[in-house]
Scaffold this active site. Structure first.
Site, short mmCIF file in Angstrom:
data_model
loop_
_atom_site.label_atom_id
_atom_site.label_comp_id
_atom_site.label_asym_id
_atom_site.label_seq_id
_atom_site.Cartn_x
_atom_site.Cartn_y
_atom_site.Cartn_z
N CYS A 284 -17.89 5.86 -31.96
CA CYS A 284 -18.41 4.46 -31.66
C CYS A 284 -19.14 3.66 -32.99
O CYS A 284 -18.66 2.64 -33.36
CB CYS A 284 -19.53 4.45 -30.60
SG CYS A 284 -19.32 5.89 -29.71
N ARG A 313 -18.90 18.85 -31.95
CA ARG A 313 -20.16 18.75 -31.48
C ARG A 313 -20.92 20.28 -31.09
O ARG A 313 -19.79 21.14 -31.02
CB ARG A 313 -20.38 18.33 -29.82
CG ARG A 313 -19.85 16.81 -29.87
CD ARG A 313 -19.93 16.22 -28.43
NE ARG A 313 -19.63 14.91 -28.68
CZ ARG A 313 -19.20 13.96 -27.64
NH1 ARG A 313 -19.25 14.60 -26.27
NH2 ARG A 313 -18.93 12.68 -27.83
N GLN A 331 -11.26 13.19 -28.80
CA GLN A 331 -11.30 12.30 -27.71
C GLN A 331 -10.38 11.03 -27.61
O GLN A 331 -9.86 10.65 -28.66
CB GLN A 331 -12.57 11.61 -27.77
CG GLN A 331 -13.83 12.15 -27.66
CD GLN A 331 -15.06 11.32 -27.78
OE1 GLN A 331 -15.05 10.53 -28.64
NE2 GLN A 331 -15.70 11.15 -26.60
N ASP A 333 -10.49 8.00 -27.17
CA ASP A 333 -11.39 7.04 -27.28
C ASP A 333 -10.99 5.51 -27.34
O ASP A 333 -9.61 5.26 -27.89
CB ASP A 333 -12.46 7.23 -28.35
CG ASP A 333 -13.88 7.02 -27.99
OD1 ASP A 333 -13.98 6.62 -27.12
OD2 ASP A 333 -14.51 7.27 -29.28
N HIS A 335 -13.00 1.61 -27.59
CA HIS A 335 -14.24 0.65 -27.19
C HIS A 335 -13.61 -0.69 -27.12
O HIS A 335 -12.83 -1.30 -27.86
CB HIS A 335 -15.07 0.68 -28.52
CG HIS A 335 -15.92 2.19 -28.88
ND1 HIS A 335 -15.41 2.78 -29.57
CD2 HIS A 335 -16.77 2.43 -28.19
CE1 HIS A 335 -15.88 3.95 -29.52
NE2 HIS A 335 -16.76 3.65 -28.49
N LYS A 415 -22.00 3.83 -15.56
CA LYS A 415 -20.48 4.53 -15.58
C LYS A 415 -19.81 4.47 -14.54
O LYS A 415 -20.23 4.82 -13.72
CB LYS A 415 -20.60 5.35 -16.77
CG LYS A 415 -21.43 6.51 -16.37
CD LYS A 415 -21.00 7.88 -17.14
CE LYS A 415 -21.88 9.05 -16.64
NZ LYS A 415 -21.39 10.51 -16.99
N HIS A 461 -17.40 1.83 -23.51
CA HIS A 461 -16.96 3.05 -24.28
C HIS A 461 -16.02 3.46 -23.05
O HIS A 461 -16.39 3.43 -22.05
CB HIS A 461 -17.75 4.32 -24.51
CG HIS A 461 -18.92 3.79 -25.32
ND1 HIS A 461 -19.23 4.20 -26.59
CD2 HIS A 461 -20.22 3.18 -25.13
CE1 HIS A 461 -20.39 3.85 -26.98
NE2 HIS A 461 -20.81 3.21 -26.06
ZN LIG Z 1 -17.96 5.37 -27.84
#
Ligand SMILES: [Zn+2]
Ligand SMILES: [Zn+2]
Length: 586
Positions: A284, A313, A331, A333, A335, A415, A461
């Site tokens: 992000c 992580r 991910q 991912d 945004h 979420k 996200h």
């Molecule tokens: Zn994010």
């Protein structure tokens, strides 16, 4: 609300303790709660005796052979229709009653009420809040089994004594119990860690480090197929692709707040020149920096930026598990940065996109959760309400059934989570669409509105598959390794019957390859049956065997992974068949 079966399971834990008391006089009792599918009880056998043993007091270590004996005693007790009787007594009375039970005394000392409740069933009495069944009549003696012994520290603290825990499973009927064991057996066969090795997809190397995946050629190809599809779909759905580095200055993570609220999940900083850098646990902040690289106007919004971003992580080594719990993962991912007015339609499009993609991979069954404000949160209550209502509105508008997960949101916003159900009915978290009140504020993200005034954009996200690593693990377990044709890294093997058919096999291979099919010609010296067997183990969708007849008639003999030999077919007809099959899912 306690379900009846939970009450039965918990009552069985008392019966098990009762049986242990009978078989091992002097045993000390810990706790005996219910768990998913069953129950356990913790015992200390340091001062216990094995009934009928000539050795007197010795420290007893349970072995698997003890379980049927305890089970037998439990069934004898169940048949006696023992009643469960509840009684409230004073703490002083309880201390006297459990004077030889140090763990019970430990529990009593922590109870704040003046009175404690006990349950008596036959000549076994336990400190317990209940509830319990009325009598053992309610238990089906054929529908439970003791399954496992494990060590467990008292209260999970390694400074405390190690107790011996016995696990049991219990159901309403023998049929349910049998199905449970069948399911366990099936799940073991589908374990993606075994399949990953058998299909030669990936490995984890101790010297490289736990939780770090090495993708072998076939696994890397499988990933590529998934990622190519993912990119194509994102471009078609109005996303743009971005790419960002793996490390960033510690200052970036201080601004984002990660060094504060995410510290335990991150790898330690590394020193570079006079600065410290962190390896990214999330993408992000980088995407936000791209946003901030120029002044944005309402006319630029919404922006949808996607990245197959590899993050790292820190997970404790004890919880790592194959591909599904790792330390480095990619991910899928994205945004979405938008104006407040655009939020509803953007979230709707993201949820729709997520369910469509899961369907393409063959998951038709899923459960949707709306996770609401947790106890610790940032942002105003008014904003939380508005965002939560927007998510709710989207789910209702899309006519999707969902459950509310109270206080299950992240501290920065509510979420929507989509969990797929695999072929064994197990749930796996994949799609997540998360609202964020935090980062736009922390990074002071703005856009210029119609009136020329600075406004704060909304940020969402989202990940659709979750992570590529985990998703491959889920796919392998769902399909038991037999991936659909479009996902199979090796789609077709061609096996020439003899050396004189090699030329035909190779030219056929080239012909199919030119159509975009993934072909392996297995023309090395080994018997046809050995190669077929190997292909079956590797779950190759189609194996084509070619000999004199096939060569002469420009045809192939087809072995289907599911149905075995399905006979001879012209090359044209076979091509039509596989193209039809790959076209369906993609
Ligand atoms: Zn994010
Ligand atoms: Zn109880």
């Amino acid at each position: 609300m306690t379900m009846k079966i939970d009450t039965i399971r918990h009552s069985l834990s008392h019966i098990m303790a009762h049986a242990v008391q009978d078989l091992f006089p002097g045993a000390k009792f810990g706790i005996g709660p219910t768990i998913e599918n069953g129950f356990y009880y913790d015992f200390d056998f340091i001062e216990a005796d094995r009934r009928g043993s000539k050795h007197g007091l010795t420290q007893i270590t349970l072995t698997p052979e003890d379980l049927p004996k305890i089970e037998k005693r439990m069934r004898e007790l169940i048949k006696q229709n023992i009643k469960f009787e509840k009684r409230a007594i004073s703490k002083a009375e309880a201390k006297k009653l459990f004077k030889n039970q140090p763990y019970k005394l430990d529990l009593i000392s922590e109870i704040k009420d003046k009175k404690v409740t006990i349950y008596k069933s036959g000549d076994f009495t336990d400190l317990c809040a209940g509830p319990h069944i009325k009598s053992t009549k309610e238990i089906n003696p054929e529908a439970f089994r003791l399954v496992k012994i494990a060590g467990a520290y008292w209260r999970g603290d390694e400074k405390n004594p190690m107790l011996q825990r016995i696990y049991g499973v219990a159901f309403n009927t023998k049929k349910e119990l049998d199905e449970y064991f069948k399911q366990i057996e099936e799940a073991e066969k589908r374990d993606h860690r075994l399949l990953g090795q058998k299909l030669d997809l990936y490995s984890i190397d101790d010297e490289v480090g736990p939780g770090l995946i090495l993708w072998h050629p076939k696994g890397a190809l499988l990933r590529q197929i998934i990622e190519d599809y993912w990119i194509k779909e994102h471009l078609a759905n109005g996303y743009e692709l971005v790419r960002t580095p793996h490390i960033g200055r510690i200052k970036l993570w201080q601004t984002s707040g990660h060094t504060n609220f995410y510290k335990e999940n991150m790898f330690s900083p590394m020193k570079v020149e006079d600065d410290e850098y962190l390896i990214k646990p999330m993408n992000c902040p980088f995407h936000i920096k791209i946003y901030k690289s120029q002044t944005r106007s309402y006319r630029n919004l919404p922006l949808r930026w996607a990245e197959l971003g590899t993050v790292y992580r820190y997970e404790r080594s004890g919880v790592l598990h194959g591909l599904t719990r790792v330390r480095g993962f990619t991910q899928d991912d994205a945004h979405i940065i938008c104006t407040p007015e655009q939020l509803g339609s953007e979230v709707m499009a993201a949820v729709r996109f997520g369910t469509k993609m899961l369907k393409d991979f063959g998951f038709r069954d899923y459960k949707i959760y709306l996770a609401t404000r947790p106890k610790k949160y940032v942002g105003s209550l008014k904003d939380w309400k508005k965002a939560t209502n927007t998510l709710k509105y989207v789910l209702e508008k899309l006519k999707l059934d969902y459950e509310t997960d109270p206080e299950g949101g992240v501290f920065y916003g509510p979420k929507i989570d989509i969990k797929i159900k695999d072929s064994l009915g197990r749930e796996w978290q994949c799609t997540t669409v998360q609202f964020d009140f935090n980062l736009p504020e922390r990074f002071d993200m703005t856009y210029i509105d119609k009136k020329g005034k600075k406004q704060r954009p909304y940020m969402v996200h989202r990940a659709l598959l979750g992570s590529i690593e985990r998703f491959v693990g889920v796919l392998l377990e769902h399909y038991a390794g037999a991936l659909p044709l479009w996902l199979s890294p090796e789609q077709i093997w061609i096996i020439p019957v003899g050396s004189k058919h090699r030329k035909y096999a190779k030219s056929l291979g080239r012909q199919l390859q030119e159509l975009g099919l993934r072909i392996v010609v297995r023309d090395e010296n080994a018997t046809v049956s050995k190669k077929i067997r190997e292909g079956e183990i590797q779950k190759i969708p189609y194996i084509l065997v070619v000999g004199d007849k096939e060569e002469k008639e420009k045809s192939v003999r087809v072995r289907d992974r599911k149905r075995g030999d399905i006979g001879m077919m012209s090359i044209g007809k076979f091509i039509e068949k596989v193209q039809d099959e790959t076209g369906k899912k993609k």
